[in-house]
Design an enzyme around this catalytic site. Sequence first.
Site, PDB file in Angstrom:
ATOM      1  N   PRO A  51       0.803  -1.099   0.006  1.00 15.57           N
ATOM      2  CA  PRO A  51      -0.027   0.136   0.003  1.00 15.57           C
ATOM      3  C   PRO A  51       0.757   1.256   0.106  1.00 15.57           C
ATOM      4  CG  PRO A  51       0.042  -0.708   2.268  1.00 15.57           C
ATOM      5  CD  PRO A  51       0.859  -1.721   1.388  1.00 15.57           C
TER       6      PRO A  51
ATOM      7  N   ASP B  77      -2.065   3.067   2.636  1.00 18.25           N
ATOM      8  CA  ASP B  77      -1.313   3.072   3.731  1.00 18.25           C
ATOM      9  C   ASP B  77      -1.889   4.534   4.291  1.00 18.25           C
ATOM     10  OD1 ASP B  77       0.145   2.518   5.989  1.00 18.25           O
ATOM     11  OD2 ASP B  77       2.040   2.351   4.766  1.00 18.25           O
TER      12      ASP B  77
ATOM     13  N   TRP C 147       4.050   0.405  10.149  1.00 20.34           N
ATOM     14  CA  TRP C 147       4.607  -0.835   9.406  1.00 20.34           C
ATOM     15  C   TRP C 147       3.922  -1.861  10.082  1.00 20.34           C
ATOM     16  CZ3 TRP C 147       6.729  -0.375   5.148  1.00 20.34           C
ATOM     17  CH2 TRP C 147       7.862   0.990   4.788  1.00 20.34           C
TER      18      TRP C 147
ATOM     19  N   GLN D  99      12.351  -1.810   1.151  1.00 18.66           N
ATOM     20  CA  GLN D  99      11.395  -2.739   1.837  1.00 18.66           C
ATOM     21  C   GLN D  99      11.803  -4.126   2.377  1.00 18.66           C
ATOM     22  OE1 GLN D  99       8.318  -1.434   2.334  1.00 18.66           O
ATOM     23  NE2 GLN D  99       9.038   0.424   1.240  1.00 18.66           N
TER      24      GLN D  99
ATOM     25  N   TRP E 101       8.116  -3.331   4.324  1.00 22.31           N
ATOM     26  CA  TRP E 101       6.968  -4.125   4.231  1.00 22.31           C
ATOM     27  C   TRP E 101       7.663  -5.743   3.970  1.00 22.31           C
ATOM     28  CZ3 TRP E 101       4.119  -5.969  -0.739  1.00 22.31           C
ATOM     29  CH2 TRP E 101       2.902  -6.250  -0.334  1.00 22.31           C
TER      30      TRP E 101
ATOM     31  N   LYS F   6      20.919  10.086  -6.725  1.00 22.91           N
ATOM     32  CA  LYS F   6      19.543   9.895  -6.201  1.00 22.91           C
ATOM     33  C   LYS F   6      18.789  11.281  -6.494  1.00 22.91           C
ATOM     34  CE  LYS F   6      17.314   8.497  -1.876  1.00 22.91           C
ATOM     35  NZ  LYS F   6      17.537   8.237  -0.560  1.00 22.91           N
TER      36      LYS F   6
ATOM     37  N   LYS G 206      14.092  16.465  -4.687  1.00 24.77           N
ATOM     38  CA  LYS G 206      13.520  17.620  -4.819  1.00 24.77           C
ATOM     39  C   LYS G 206      14.424  19.014  -4.856  1.00 24.77           C
ATOM     40  CE  LYS G 206       8.749  16.194  -3.935  1.00 24.77           C
ATOM     41  NZ  LYS G 206       7.422  16.517  -3.060  1.00 24.77           N
TER      42      LYS G 206
END
Length: 991
Positions: free
Chosen positions: A42, A81, A550, A588, A592, A625, A628
């Site tokens: 999610p 989520d 989590w 993850q 997750w 990487k 912004k």
Amino acid sequence: MAISNYSERELDILKRWQEQDIFNKTLAQTAQGKRFIFFEGPPTANGMPHIGHAQGRAFKDVICRYKTMRGFFVERKAGWDTQGLPVELEVEKQLKVSGKRDIEKYGIAKFNQACRDSVWKYTAEWKKLTERIGYWLDMEHPYITYEKPYIETLWWIFKQIWDKGLLIKDYKVVPQCPRCGTALSSHEVAQGYERVTDNAITVKFELVDEPGTFILAWTTTPWTLPGNVALAVGKDILYVKTNPNEKGERYVIASERYINSNNKPEILVGDDYSTDVGVGGVIKKGLENLTGAELIGKKYKPLFNNAVPKQTKGYDNAYKVYAADFVTTDEGTGIVHTAVMYGEDDYQLGEKIGLPKIHTVTPDGKFNELVPKWAGWPVKHKDKTTEEKTTQAIIDDLKSRGLLYKAEAYTHDYPFCWRCHTPLLYYAKDSWFIKMSALREKLLANNEQINWIPEYIKHGRFGEWLAEVKDWAVSRERYWGTPLPIWECTNKPACQEKVCIGSYEELNKLASRPLDKDFDPHRPFIDDVILTCQKCGGSMKRVPEVADAWFDSGCMPFAQWHYPFENQERIDKGLSYPADYISEAIDQTRGWFYTLLAIATVLGKETPYRNVICQAHVMDAKGKKMSKHIGNVTDPNKAIEEFGADTVRWFFLTTSQPGESKNYDPKSLTEIVRKNFMLLSNVLSFFKLYAGENKVTKKTPHLLDQWIMDLTYQLVDETTTHLDNYRITEAGRGITKFIDDLSTWYLRRSRDRFKDADQRDQAVDTLRHVLQILAKLLAPFAPFYADDLYQQTGGQKASVHLEAWPKLTHQPESDVLQQMATVRSVAETTHSLRSEAGIKVRQPLGNLVVTGAKLSKAFVGILSDEVNILKVRAEDELPSGPEWKIKMIGGIGIAINITITTELAAQGMVRELVRQTNSVRKQAGLTINDQVELYLQSDPSGLLDSLRPYLQKIKSDTLSREAHLDKLPADSQIQGEFKVEGGLIRIAIVK
């Protein structure tokens, strides 16, 4: 077709899918098929999707589409989520509040309502990306982690853990975010390490019974020094006591960390020295040598008087030297300063020997009243300058009192909050833990049942994490999250009863008054629910903490179905558990992927997923990487608009293996369009040019048709095998190579057959069959283009996605494939020899000799046509002489005769003339149905005489009714010209 046209065409296809409800039709069509179970990780919808999410959606969708075409029923339930720190921090920004104090002043109820509203801020953007990238997902019936049924399942899971004795409250050192005011779990911490440079200092601790003798301890966290209560040494480590310096001071340091430089003693306290200090246990001549055991029990003067009050329990054990197993000589001085409240090793040592436990720092990272000189000063702060001000004040104070030996810059990895990017504290406090360490062996055993892509993740990044698994700090001192369903009796200390509630029915049964049917299980409403203690009859209040977000996502296999209150058969009968496939980014493994496994294991369930593709991150074109702040973030919607969704998908699926990072560069996407979709579009255009109403032929297949069919079914076999084994990149690359083979070999070598009325039907029929199969193989990778290709080549169903995956109905003949591979290899080498001799392919040559290769007569003919050499012979030996150009490759010898006779020169001129004429036809917009009169004129005259024997071929190859030499009509419509050796030839055509 221009690149932008692919994107425009995709919008038309997307509209058709939606109007005809193609996705749901695929589900209905496979409803009775074997289940293939997929879990959607999610996302949080209060943040904009980025280009990495386009990658994730591509990897998920390709397998789900493939399995659907294989006849599996693949439910794809979306999920959101919606709770936890990510949401809270975003709302703090919106409300212009900061921290827990501001939130509570604003009001928890209003704050949580704002959180509930904010999670849907960018839902439209997420749905747009999902639909536009071609990711078929059931977004009409998603699971939502804040919904009441979902939370009830989470409570039930907490109750199972509680009943197993694995949910405990303990006082431990935990990673604490001073800005968010809450503990974090070890797997969250693992996601937030950054490279930083801090002030590391070496401090002088003066021995009580030896004034002027100082034990040196090195620390990278000067803020912990007011909380110092002990020094730790290794009992078997050798130490030295230096000779008095000019001040009469002597220093105690590990022997390994003391060196002689230019005959002068130097104390090695950092780890950035290049001097070789040798092997441990070195006896230093002329110095007093002693073991760590001899230092144990020595008392030293506190650095900061009264920072630890004398009435504190355990004070009599403070300010002494103790032995500890964690002391090493790898860096520092071999002596560790110990503040039990701010380090796990320190805390365990303090527990063992009874050191005083008292905080000199508040949970929000500021010195408290026990350090009056700097009370309220931050010790860790998001603003590095603010933090450094405190550190410098400590350094200046120690220096002024003669207690600073050395200060130096030290670069190392340090954990930051994974959401607000504030440096963490390791802080002793009460927290609720799930005892994952007790399940370590079961976690490892479950991991053995998982197929990891890349394979090395299994025993590497993920397996190593499980081998060192820490207890899960599952509680958060926050607001917008799943409230821990734990109530404690308020009748303390007489009653210590605690209860964990596992359902809303149980909650209502124990509540002191009935609950409203539509009660909200969130804070602050749930905090007001009072239970009746079943032990003493008193009142019970809920503990204030909420759960780690989590935990919410890790429970989704069960909570998405409100198990066990509903849909028990989905879990218990394997209809929706475990997942056959999941895919997310590599971070993850600490998120997750881990929490899914943790929850399943603690519940005693089998591994929650069987196959997982772990994607690396997407970087910018220079390998940096995306950020912004840097300004190098790519908007996925703009990428799709410019290049098309299929191109973006193809980039992520085939550029590199899933575990390798991808540098997003528009140049790469342009190349993908050129090598795949433009090339295939040219094939499609050629097919449509000749398709018409041709009839399927029953003739014996031409060798080129036989070869392309063999190659097609070889591709079917290889693609199926790759996708069955989740090797998506290999499968996609195989398709790219096939497209090249189809265009640059089959179609190019078959052009004359398409123009020949006697052979056209067979060639067209073969190409249609190949393109139909290719459309099906493309469907999981490039769903838009595949559907368009399918429709334009006569697909019978509403969409290629309603088709079954191609079956291997035709066994490829290895001999045909091998001989054609040999032909292509020899042809490539022959072209190279031509290039070296400066002879264009359009110029026929007389002889080609090949040794070491067996080719049937039909393959020899194909080779002869390709290389434009009239005679191709297989010989045992290669010829010799200046007229021959020779090359060996892979055991095959190739020789061409470069002598150009008058006749060969004339044939070369014919080839060039045909090419130039057809170019003029193309410029005029003529088709194969347009017959013309062809007029040729040379300057000087006579150059065309050698072409007279080839007039019939010229007419045939240029679709001309008649060909006239040495004249141009006065009313010619189109003209062209080209140079030949000795002059110029002009071309005119008249319809």
